[in-house]
Design a protein around this motif. Sequence first.
Motif, PDB file in Angstrom:
ATOM      1  N   LYS A   1     -24.016   8.369  20.574  1.00  0.00           N
ATOM      2  CA  LYS A   1     -24.590   8.424  19.230  1.00  0.00           C
ATOM      3  C   LYS A   1     -23.753   7.670  18.213  1.00  0.00           C
ATOM      4  O   LYS A   1     -24.194   7.440  17.096  1.00  0.00           O
ATOM      5  CB  LYS A   1     -24.731   9.884  18.778  1.00  0.00           C
ATOM      6  N   LEU A   2     -22.525   7.316  18.605  1.00  0.00           N
ATOM      7  CA  LEU A   2     -21.595   6.662  17.691  1.00  0.00           C
ATOM      8  C   LEU A   2     -21.339   7.522  16.458  1.00  0.00           C
ATOM      9  O   LEU A   2     -21.142   7.025  15.360  1.00  0.00           O
ATOM     10  CB  LEU A   2     -22.099   5.269  17.293  1.00  0.00           C
ATOM     11  N   CYS A   3     -21.374   8.841  16.667  1.00  0.00           N
ATOM     12  CA  CYS A   3     -21.089   9.745  15.566  1.00  0.00           C
ATOM     13  C   CYS A   3     -19.613  10.133  15.611  1.00  0.00           C
ATOM     14  O   CYS A   3     -18.884   9.739  16.504  1.00  0.00           O
ATOM     15  CB  CYS A   3     -21.989  10.972  15.665  1.00  0.00           C
ATOM     16  N   ARG A   4     -19.210  10.910  14.626  1.00  0.00           N
ATOM     17  CA  ARG A   4     -17.773  11.185  14.456  1.00  0.00           C
ATOM     18  C   ARG A   4     -17.395  12.520  15.083  1.00  0.00           C
ATOM     19  O   ARG A   4     -17.962  13.552  14.728  1.00  0.00           O
ATOM     20  CB  ARG A   4     -17.430  11.231  12.968  1.00  0.00           C
ATOM     21  N   PRO A   5     -16.390  12.493  15.942  1.00  0.00           N
ATOM     22  CA  PRO A   5     -15.944  13.743  16.562  1.00  0.00           C
ATOM     23  C   PRO A   5     -15.561  14.811  15.547  1.00  0.00           C
ATOM     24  O   PRO A   5     -15.775  15.992  15.760  1.00  0.00           O
ATOM     25  CB  PRO A   5     -14.730  13.304  17.372  1.00  0.00           C
ATOM     26  N   SER A   6     -15.027  14.398  14.407  1.00  0.00           N
ATOM     27  CA  SER A   6     -14.577  15.403  13.450  1.00  0.00           C
ATOM     28  C   SER A   6     -15.741  16.177  12.837  1.00  0.00           C
ATOM     29  O   SER A   6     -15.530  17.253  12.283  1.00  0.00           O
ATOM     30  CB  SER A   6     -13.707  14.777  12.366  1.00  0.00           C
ATOM     31  N   CYS A   7     -16.931  15.641  12.942  1.00  0.00           N
ATOM     32  CA  CYS A   7     -18.094  16.362  12.417  1.00  0.00           C
ATOM     33  C   CYS A   7     -18.291  17.676  13.176  1.00  0.00           C
ATOM     34  O   CYS A   7     -18.409  18.745  12.578  1.00  0.00           O
ATOM     35  CB  CYS A   7     -19.316  15.462  12.504  1.00  0.00           C
ATOM     36  N   GLY A   8     -18.299  17.578  14.502  1.00  0.00           N
ATOM     37  CA  GLY A   8     -18.426  18.791  15.311  1.00  0.00           C
ATOM     38  C   GLY A   8     -17.193  19.666  15.184  1.00  0.00           C
ATOM     39  O   GLY A   8     -17.276  20.898  15.215  1.00  0.00           O
ATOM     40  N   GLN A   9     -16.035  19.017  15.019  1.00  0.00           N
ATOM     41  CA  GLN A   9     -14.809  19.790  14.860  1.00  0.00           C
ATOM     42  C   GLN A   9     -14.861  20.624  13.583  1.00  0.00           C
ATOM     43  O   GLN A   9     -14.413  21.756  13.554  1.00  0.00           O
ATOM     44  CB  GLN A   9     -13.577  18.866  14.809  1.00  0.00           C
ATOM     45  N   GLU A  10     -15.410  20.047  12.539  1.00  0.00           N
ATOM     46  CA  GLU A  10     -15.526  20.777  11.273  1.00  0.00           C
ATOM     47  C   GLU A  10     -16.325  22.068  11.495  1.00  0.00           C
ATOM     48  O   GLU A  10     -15.943  23.133  11.032  1.00  0.00           O
ATOM     49  CB  GLU A  10     -16.208  19.882  10.221  1.00  0.00           C
ATOM     50  N   ILE A  11     -17.417  21.927  12.244  1.00  0.00           N
ATOM     51  CA  ILE A  11     -18.222  23.116  12.529  1.00  0.00           C
ATOM     52  C   ILE A  11     -17.402  24.107  13.349  1.00  0.00           C
ATOM     53  O   ILE A  11     -17.378  25.306  13.061  1.00  0.00           O
ATOM     54  CB  ILE A  11     -19.509  22.726  13.276  1.00  0.00           C
TER      55      ILE A  11
ATOM     56  N   TYR B   1     -14.160  24.437  13.509  1.00  0.00           N
ATOM     57  CA  TYR B   1     -13.084  25.058  12.721  1.00  0.00           C
ATOM     58  C   TYR B   1     -13.658  26.101  11.772  1.00  0.00           C
ATOM     59  O   TYR B   1     -13.034  27.116  11.491  1.00  0.00           O
ATOM     60  CB  TYR B   1     -12.281  24.001  11.956  1.00  0.00           C
ATOM     61  N   ARG B   2     -14.850  25.820  11.272  1.00  0.00           N
ATOM     62  CA  ARG B   2     -15.456  26.812  10.388  1.00  0.00           C
ATOM     63  C   ARG B   2     -15.786  28.083  11.182  1.00  0.00           C
ATOM     64  O   ARG B   2     -15.596  29.197  10.707  1.00  0.00           O
ATOM     65  CB  ARG B   2     -16.710  26.236   9.730  1.00  0.00           C
ATOM     66  N   ARG B   3     -16.268  27.884  12.403  1.00  0.00           N
ATOM     67  CA  ARG B   3     -16.532  29.044  13.257  1.00  0.00           C
ATOM     68  C   ARG B   3     -15.234  29.814  13.502  1.00  0.00           C
ATOM     69  O   ARG B   3     -15.198  31.039  13.488  1.00  0.00           O
ATOM     70  CB  ARG B   3     -17.100  28.590  14.606  1.00  0.00           C
ATOM     71  N   LEU B   4     -14.175  29.051  13.716  1.00  0.00           N
ATOM     72  CA  LEU B   4     -12.873  29.655  14.020  1.00  0.00           C
ATOM     73  C   LEU B   4     -12.351  30.452  12.824  1.00  0.00           C
ATOM     74  O   LEU B   4     -11.894  31.584  12.960  1.00  0.00           O
ATOM     75  CB  LEU B   4     -11.906  28.516  14.367  1.00  0.00           C
ATOM     76  N   LYS B   5     -12.462  29.842  11.629  1.00  0.00           N
ATOM     77  CA  LYS B   5     -11.964  30.509  10.427  1.00  0.00           C
ATOM     78  C   LYS B   5     -12.751  31.790  10.157  1.00  0.00           C
ATOM     79  O   LYS B   5     -12.222  32.754   9.622  1.00  0.00           O
ATOM     80  CB  LYS B   5     -12.106  29.581   9.211  1.00  0.00           C
ATOM     81  N   ALA B   6     -14.027  31.750  10.521  1.00  0.00           N
ATOM     82  CA  ALA B   6     -14.888  32.886  10.202  1.00  0.00           C
ATOM     83  C   ALA B   6     -14.785  33.995  11.242  1.00  0.00           C
ATOM     84  O   ALA B   6     -15.271  35.090  11.025  1.00  0.00           O
ATOM     85  CB  ALA B   6     -16.339  32.425  10.082  1.00  0.00           C
ATOM     86  N   ASN B   7     -14.183  33.697  12.383  1.00  0.00           N
ATOM     87  CA  ASN B   7     -14.229  34.668  13.468  1.00  0.00           C
ATOM     88  C   ASN B   7     -12.893  35.375  13.641  1.00  0.00           C
ATOM     89  O   ASN B   7     -11.896  34.770  14.011  1.00  0.00           O
ATOM     90  CB  ASN B   7     -14.619  33.968  14.769  1.00  0.00           C
ATOM     91  N   LYS B   8     -12.919  36.660  13.373  1.00  0.00           N
ATOM     92  CA  LYS B   8     -11.656  37.400  13.420  1.00  0.00           C
ATOM     93  C   LYS B   8     -11.264  37.761  14.845  1.00  0.00           C
ATOM     94  O   LYS B   8     -10.203  38.325  15.084  1.00  0.00           O
ATOM     95  CB  LYS B   8     -11.775  38.663  12.556  1.00  0.00           C
TER      96      LYS B   8
END
Lengths: 430, 751, 206
Positions: free
Chosen positions: A56-66, A68-75
């Motif tokens: 897709k020539l998309c950016r790996p950090s896009c999925g990483q952002e998601i 990391y957000r999951r990680l931050k939200a998950n206790k």
Amino acid sequence: MTDAVATNETILVVGGGISGLTAALETAECGKNVILIEKNPSVGGRVSQLYKYFPKLCRPSCGQEINYRRLKANKRVRVLTMAEVVNIKGAAGDYTVGVSIRPRYVNENCTSCGACAEVVSAEIDDPFNYNMKKIKAAYLPHNMAYPQRYVLDPSIVGPEEGERAKAACKYDAIELDMQEQALELKAGAIIWATGWKPYDAAKIQPYGYDRFPNVVTSVEFERMMDPFGPTGGRMLRPSDGKEARNIAFIQCAGSRDRNHLKHCSRICCMATLKQSTYLQEQYGDDSEAQATIYYIDIRAIDRFEDFYKKVQADPKVRFVKSKVANITEDRDTHDVFLHGVNTEGYHRYDNTHDLCVLAVGMEPSVRAEQINGNVAGDASGFIEMHEANGAIFGAGCASNALDVNRAVQSATAAALRAIQVVNRVAGAEV
Amino acid sequence: MSETKTAMYICNGCGLGDRLDTDSLGKLAQSEGKCTIVRQHDFLCNRDGVDTIRRDIDDDGVTHVVIAACSRRAKTEAFGFDDVALGRANLREGVIWVRPDTEEARETTQEMAEDYVRMACAEIRYMQRPEGNPNTGDNKRILVVGGGVSGMAAAVEASKAGYEVLLVEKSGELGGWAARLYKRVPNREPFSDPQDTGVEDLVKTVEHDKNITVFLSSVITRTSGAPGQFSVDISAESGTTSTENVGSIIQASGFSNFDAARLPELGFGASADVVDQAGLELLAGKAGDGPITRPSDGKEVASVVFVQCAGQRSDKPGHLPYCSGHCCNTSIKQAMYFKDTNPDVDTLLLYSDLRTPGNGEDFYRSAQRKGVTFTKGQVREVQTANGALVVKFRDMILDDDAEARADLVVLATGQVPNSGIDIEPAAAEDENEGSGVDAASNNNAAVEVPLESVLNLDYRQGPDLPHLRHGFNDSHFICFPYETRRSGIYTCGPVRRPMDIAQALEDATGAALKAIQAVENASLGRAAHPRSGDLSFPSFRKEGCTQCKRCTVECPFGAIDEDEQRYPVFNESRCRRCGTCMGACPVRVIYFESYSVDTVGQQVKAVQMPDETEEKPRFLVLACENDAYPALDMAAQQGLQYSPFVRVVPVRCLGSVNTIWVTDALNSGYDGVMLMGCKKGDEYQCHFVKGSEMAHYRMSKIDDTLQQLQLEVERVETYEVEITDIQRAPKLIDDYVNRVNEIGMNPFKGF
Amino acid sequence: MSVNTAMIEKYRNDFLKEVEENVEEGHWVKMCMQCGVCSGSCPFGPHWEHPPQEIFMMIRAGKRDEVLGSESMWMCTSCYNCIVRCPRELPITHIMHGLANYAHRLGLAPKMNPTRRFAKIFWDNIAKTGRVNELGLSLNLYFMDGFGSGVKKATAMAGVGVGMLRTKRLNPFALVRHKGVQNPKEFQSLLKKAKEVEDRRKGLAG
């Protein structure tokens, strides 16, 4: 966070790359407690170092952002960075894992304000950029680093630079006397996701990676494309900093080769096809920009075929069916000469290129047999599914040469295998 | 509901205290912002700071908290108070880090900070703490559709984790295609010989598993509901139908073989001795350990030619454009069937690229060792002559026309997914005027998939999962292979992507995990990926609704149905919380507790609008929280700067942007509105599928409104921004600001 | 029936099988994956009509006459570059020599190929006494293409010859009396035995 409480219903994930992150998150989002262990100061692994994903020539950090957000939200997930497994005792459903944590010299107080980096003058090689760049010895590993916390390189932990950094921090975040820590963690199941490393290109003697500055690896080339990478996002030749326009890509650099890696690393064809599109991105329609791909078989499997067809239609890209025999260089210009035979009809070539990119193969970062002394693996060291492995499950590239999509799939499967074990432990009938 | 009590905490750390007049920010929060408690702290994210907030919540009954400090992406865990409504005013990455520390800049920087404080106060006033979707079901049974290897593996793996499974198979027996294989490609060291398929064992495991109920000769004739509360009709051939409740669904409907009759040039049909791979498996199964004989006359096969990529990787009409991935290994395996019985059988494999990834390379070597001959060749034709077959091909290495005579020719044809009805072309025809977004252009024309629904969903948007490309029900996302567009329904096996048994087993295990996760989260009222864990959910004020159906049509996940009176029915457990419905609603009746037309609209209005004479324009930037907003954060981290006249509001998705925000902004004096979304088009990046596309379309429609207001259309611009546009995003802002400044100030200022 | 026609008869269309059974290391030919690294690695590369990888393909394609009559495998100088680099570990050097040898035995090798002729001269020379008669070998080589060119070549090398004489690297009397191995009879029976073994292995006995 090192006071992580773990029980034999906890799932331990070793490795915080895309596979480990996925395994940890998918497990935690099923309601299980997870401890994620990462060797480096930040999670994200090798995909963080990629410029774009194929196809897709998309950016790996896009999925990483998601993620990391999951990680931050998950206790339920606890992340231990700079940590490595030292030993594993016990059996499925009841492991005790020895973990060693290297000192970061920066505690949780860090606000990532960057004041320490401003006062430190010492520089170190930047591992994130495969040592092609220097960074301050007090550093945030990269833009997307999670945890978003600085690191002090051990080399500056001392009276001068270290104290200066400490003095600059208003938040008591720098602890110069931080020591290595040893932990023992309980776990019911272990997901091993330590990923892969690029095959050492210097071992492929005829390609002169260790001798010719303008022979680089595919992973290095990826860093060169990043605006924050060693060449500011431009294809500059290591020898003279000039723009590389005529670029050779050599497939199977180490893979499919009994002298090196006997397996096919699966990703390299697609990675090269992807990288060939970077020429269009950099040089637009400049007809001097040319990619030449030297290959044995183009392995653009399943839907990736679409991408292969797209690249084939690109006049900038030329395909030569040939395993390059050897590389020499012009001592004055450092141009590289590729020698070999196009086997489709026997055409000998001695082609000159500005830059040569070796599509290096994939080998497991930690070989199966090195894990706890007895994990079953294949001859290349990838973890196999085997009863003898108890509740140690391979995930991602620790288990096979995989692309990101398949690695994530594999990690998701490993998550269920681990859950099956801890559910048995809990006697949890749903 | 308990009384609302709002508190703001202003951090003085990270230079905020030095760069900003935080006392006046505090006063502002109290006066304009109506905050009951306002506290300042030198280091808010440390233990003491966090404890201060905690005490106010626990002891003082604070229900709404605003943190005026760093970006919402920083210190998220420290400030993770999930028992209150939480807002963040981004004073660090949003203000001081993007502005120079100069005397000159001090005033505009302070104004920026003041506006962000006002905005945060306005937002929190309209926010409620999300309580979780109350309309949940707690059914934890899993339905698996398809009794092939993928389906059986998914069932067994889910059962092993303790979940009950219903397995529905269309045919009269379990096993699917794999059961018809003689042997399979090896999946373990030394990867050198064909291996037992293991299907019999798997069937036995399924049959003996008390967690698994098998429905044979049955199909799904209706599916309704949502994760945690699906209701399905399972209809048997015998005519009986049973209605069952399940929590989630795994679609493992497999593939059909490409119809080799479409390849007359390769002799299929003309000679019985030209077979496809499935045909050869039958011959091999029949022969057992004995020699394989040819169909036409029962003669022992002495020579066989395998033609790879038959009708695949081809642009010819009726052919498959993709590679089916497994066929190289399968042909190698089949060549071994001959060689292992009789090494003297000539086996020639004609390929264009031999694709044996991973340890398949060992299998390839093993075949060569056994004497299978591999030739890179392009097959032109298979002729029949006097009971023998002649394969004419171009030898690509010797660059020569060549031919091979054979007793048997095997065509390696591809897999065609059983993915049900492609609902997008249907939807495109039925296109509602509200939506201008074309159904994602797909290449499906070349690939004919059986036009039979697999799931018979009674969803407003159609009976099956949307296809991705070439008819496959794959995820569009590299990082998230199980991200389907229907919540709680996952696909695995060759319906998702062409694959072999080894991959299908792995894939099924992953899908089983997702199905388990779906039922666990549904019962807690939480959202699924990508906003996993989000407890907010959409509601609407029925009295205002005009039944225009835009929300039901535009929902990217088919979550919204219509009732008899054509009012929307939200099926909250199917919802992914992107807010596309909210953006679509022309009468603005749709809202989430923590995200609504008001939570953003009031922020827009809260910004103080300097009058024309001050020469301080104002620009609104609506930024996608997943790509553009992080890019701006990282730009700040890098010390890059942008105009002090912009006010950035993160949005869940550009699809959630309601045009009222834009028109209100312009009406209240903003000089321009900039939308920053992710990549649209075929390779869209939007994790809510069409958000960016939708925003572009809606903004193109807003031009008319602008012209009516006699405003220049350039004042509203939509950009595609990637998360890596760390340098580009600030530059985009500045360029845009300069461009609009040239046009001049908005004449509506001060009205 | 000549050996060659016998072979043709025996293997009919299957040249690969013939090579596997009769050529030293011939069973490796099927392992080639046509990457071409050998062809590119050969220092004599540009002079090859058919490089090794192509020869392997020709063998599979049954091009018997073209392969066995080719000059190509006679080009191999045993530098082992190809073997070292071959990702499939084919002993390419040995296969080339094996093919040359086989072609020679079948009488298909190009008659005038200099390598073949040198090998023949060398063999005849060493097989006589068990030790190479260097002077004899040199002269035989010089005069290989006739008297005139022999004189020319010998004259051109005269300086070297004189130098070697002076440093006692060349014995002028070797022409008349060459010292062979101690027990020539035993040496001859050894050769005979070896040939028998070789022939038996290749199915040429009788």
